[in-house]
Design a protein around this motif. Structure first.
Motif, PDB file in Angstrom:
ATOM      1  N   GLY A 183      38.556  35.381  42.541  1.00 29.40           N
ATOM      2  CA  GLY A 183      39.063  36.328  43.469  1.00 29.40           C
ATOM      3  C   GLY A 183      39.549  37.753  42.477  1.00 29.40           C
ATOM      4  N   ALA A 184      39.800  37.400  41.556  1.00 25.13           N
ATOM      5  CA  ALA A 184      40.173  38.606  40.918  1.00 25.13           C
ATOM      6  C   ALA A 184      38.817  39.367  40.472  1.00 25.13           C
ATOM      7  CB  ALA A 184      40.031  38.384  39.240  1.00 25.13           C
ATOM      8  N   GLU A 185      37.895  39.333  40.511  1.00 33.10           N
ATOM      9  CA  GLU A 185      36.019  39.922  40.726  1.00 33.10           C
ATOM     10  C   GLU A 185      36.457  41.180  41.849  1.00 33.10           C
ATOM     11  OE1 GLU A 185      35.998  36.978  37.014  1.00 33.10           O
ATOM     12  OE2 GLU A 185      36.405  36.859  39.463  1.00 33.10           O
ATOM     13  N   VAL A 190      47.700  47.045  39.397  1.00 34.96           N
ATOM     14  CA  VAL A 190      49.152  47.025  40.331  1.00 34.96           C
ATOM     15  C   VAL A 190      48.990  45.740  40.769  1.00 34.96           C
ATOM     16  CG1 VAL A 190      51.455  46.791  40.980  1.00 34.96           C
ATOM     17  CG2 VAL A 190      50.264  48.514  38.929  1.00 34.96           C
ATOM     18  N   LEU A 191      48.165  45.798  41.877  1.00 35.50           N
ATOM     19  CA  LEU A 191      48.060  45.429  43.694  1.00 35.50           C
ATOM     20  C   LEU A 191      47.736  44.576  43.522  1.00 35.50           C
ATOM     21  CD1 LEU A 191      48.368  48.039  46.140  1.00 35.50           C
ATOM     22  CD2 LEU A 191      49.729  46.649  45.317  1.00 35.50           C
ATOM     23  N   ILE A 192      46.260  44.037  42.052  1.00 36.29           N
ATOM     24  CA  ILE A 192      44.946  43.765  42.026  1.00 36.29           C
ATOM     25  C   ILE A 192      45.490  42.275  41.101  1.00 36.29           C
ATOM     26  CG2 ILE A 192      43.089  42.948  40.614  1.00 36.29           C
ATOM     27  CD1 ILE A 192      41.917  45.571  41.640  1.00 36.29           C
ATOM     28  N   VAL A 193      46.621  42.671  40.081  1.00 36.90           N
ATOM     29  CA  VAL A 193      47.296  41.157  39.821  1.00 36.90           C
ATOM     30  C   VAL A 193      47.592  41.016  40.829  1.00 36.90           C
ATOM     31  CG1 VAL A 193      48.864  41.434  36.964  1.00 36.90           C
ATOM     32  CG2 VAL A 193      46.760  43.243  37.228  1.00 36.90           C
ATOM     33  N   MET A 194      48.498  41.449  41.521  1.00 37.82           N
ATOM     34  CA  MET A 194      49.931  40.748  41.938  1.00 37.82           C
ATOM     35  C   MET A 194      48.994  39.956  42.565  1.00 37.82           C
ATOM     36  SD  MET A 194      53.165  40.522  43.079  1.00 37.82           S
ATOM     37  CE  MET A 194      53.793  41.782  41.915  1.00 37.82           C
ATOM     38  N   VAL A 195      48.036  39.635  43.775  1.00 36.30           N
ATOM     39  CA  VAL A 195      46.743  39.071  44.409  1.00 36.30           C
ATOM     40  C   VAL A 195      46.546  37.853  43.093  1.00 36.30           C
ATOM     41  CG1 VAL A 195      44.463  39.312  45.498  1.00 36.30           C
ATOM     42  CG2 VAL A 195      46.456  40.960  45.696  1.00 36.30           C
ATOM     43  N   ILE A 196      46.731  38.571  42.034  1.00 33.17           N
ATOM     44  CA  ILE A 196      45.747  36.806  41.562  1.00 33.17           C
ATOM     45  C   ILE A 196      46.781  35.967  40.735  1.00 33.17           C
ATOM     46  CG2 ILE A 196      45.079  36.076  38.519  1.00 33.17           C
ATOM     47  CD1 ILE A 196      43.674  39.794  38.889  1.00 33.17           C
TER      48      ILE A 196
END
Length: 345
Positions: A286-288, A269-275
């Protein structure tokens, strides 16, 4: 799809290939092949199923909103909408192209333009609200982990939350404080007048007023259908849950059992927010990098970590984009408009 979009799509695919190649620079290819051969395919199929359910539930939600006023809308046409959204989200900065593309797709199916805009606005409100709610819970669970692993990434997480929270507050203001919102927009637009021509400024102001009025009128109608809204909220919760569970099932497919599903899901969830706040389409790069750093504590094998990242990216980004390319060339059915008559007995 315009020539510019085709060029961007080609560029994103090439960029993805370059990132994948860069990620493999320190990986033993023999070990990578060994890991691929020994994947537990049943769990990988579950991960694929999660993505199919993610798209399928959004299609059902779109269909529910469209038919709520008596229109007929086939599931075949409905499934085109989230796939086309994924394609244009994936090739535009900040996923800005998804909404206009969905609008065009709905109108191609025969949905009237104003009605299509209203459907997309209400769908967006529910989706955005559920993202913020999920993110708040995930922040409580996984923020300390991110702050410990990558302190600077935690700043992006907080910034992403502020943006999404501001969006949902703005939408709620329109729904429940319509007149004040219009005044607020006029105040915010005052500095804009200093930097743009008068004609353009007036056009923007009129357009914003129309969008606010349209959204407000549709929100009044939808709020009266609280049962429909409740169903959509529940369905959106499960839609996002399936999406957020994808890394967990990828890890199971690579043989990692006994992992904390709540922590893994929260980190996703936090990664998706950063992306979402990266200006590059799809958050490429950034995602990878975020996935690699955050999940390195769970996946200790370098080859398996890279393989997990590649599978995750293929499922959550490229799978939807290629599905959107297919949906884009698929001819839609025309919506059959019906008049719903209430018979008093």
């Amino acid at each position: 799809m315009s020539k510019k979009n085709k060029i961007v799509l080609t560029g994103m695919i090439l960029l993805g290939v370059a990132i994948f190649a860069f990620s493999l620079r320190n990986v033993n290819l023999n070990r990578l092949v060994h890991d691929m051969v020994h994947i537990h395919w049943q769990w990988l199929l579950v991960a694929v199923g999660c993505m199919l359910l993610y798209f399928g539930i959004e299609a059902l939600i779109t269909r529910m909103f469209v038919i709520s006023n008596g229109d007929r809308f086939s599931f075949r046409d409905a499934i085109r909408i989230p796939l086309i959204e994924q394609l244009f989200n994936g090739i535009t900065p900040f996923s800005s192209g998804g909404q206009p593309a969905q609008l065009v797709a709905l109108m191609q199916s025969g949905v009237e333009g104003g009605r299509a805009s209203s459907v997309l606005l209400m769908k967006f409100v529910v989706f955005q609200a559920m993202i913020v709610i999920n993110f708040m819970f995930s922040l409580l669970i996984g923020f300390n982990y991110i702050a410990e692993k990558m302190s600077y990434l935690s700043l992006f997480v907080v910034f992403g939350f502020v943006i999404h929270f501001a969006v949902i507050v703005g939408l709620l203001l329109v729904m429940y404080w319509h007149s004040f919102t219009k005044k607020l927009i006029r105040w915010i637009m005052i500095p804009v007048k200093w930097f743009v021509k008068k004609d353009r400024y007036e056009a923007w102001k009129i357009s914003l007023d129309e969008k606010v009025d349209t959204f407000y009128s549709e929100s009044v109608r939808i709020k009266s259908q609280w049962k429909l809204l409740l169903k959509v909220f529940v369905m959106t919760f499960f839609q996002l849950l399936f999406y957020y569970l994808v890394p967990y099932y990828i890890m199971l497919s690579l043989g990692y059992t006994g992992i904390n599903v709540i922590m893994v899901t929260s980190l996703h969830v936090l990664i998706v927010m950063v992306i979402s706040i990266f200006p590059i389409p799809g958050g490429s790069g950034g995602a990878e990098y975020s996935f690699d750093v955050l999940f390195s504590s769970f996946i200790h094998s370098n080859s398996k970590l890279v393989l997990a990242m590649l599978i995750w990216r293929l499922l959550t980004y490229y799978f939807g984009m290629f599905g959107g390319m297919f949906a884009l060339v698929t001819k839609p059915d025309k919506l059959n408009r019906t008049i719903v008559k209430k018979v008093n007995r």
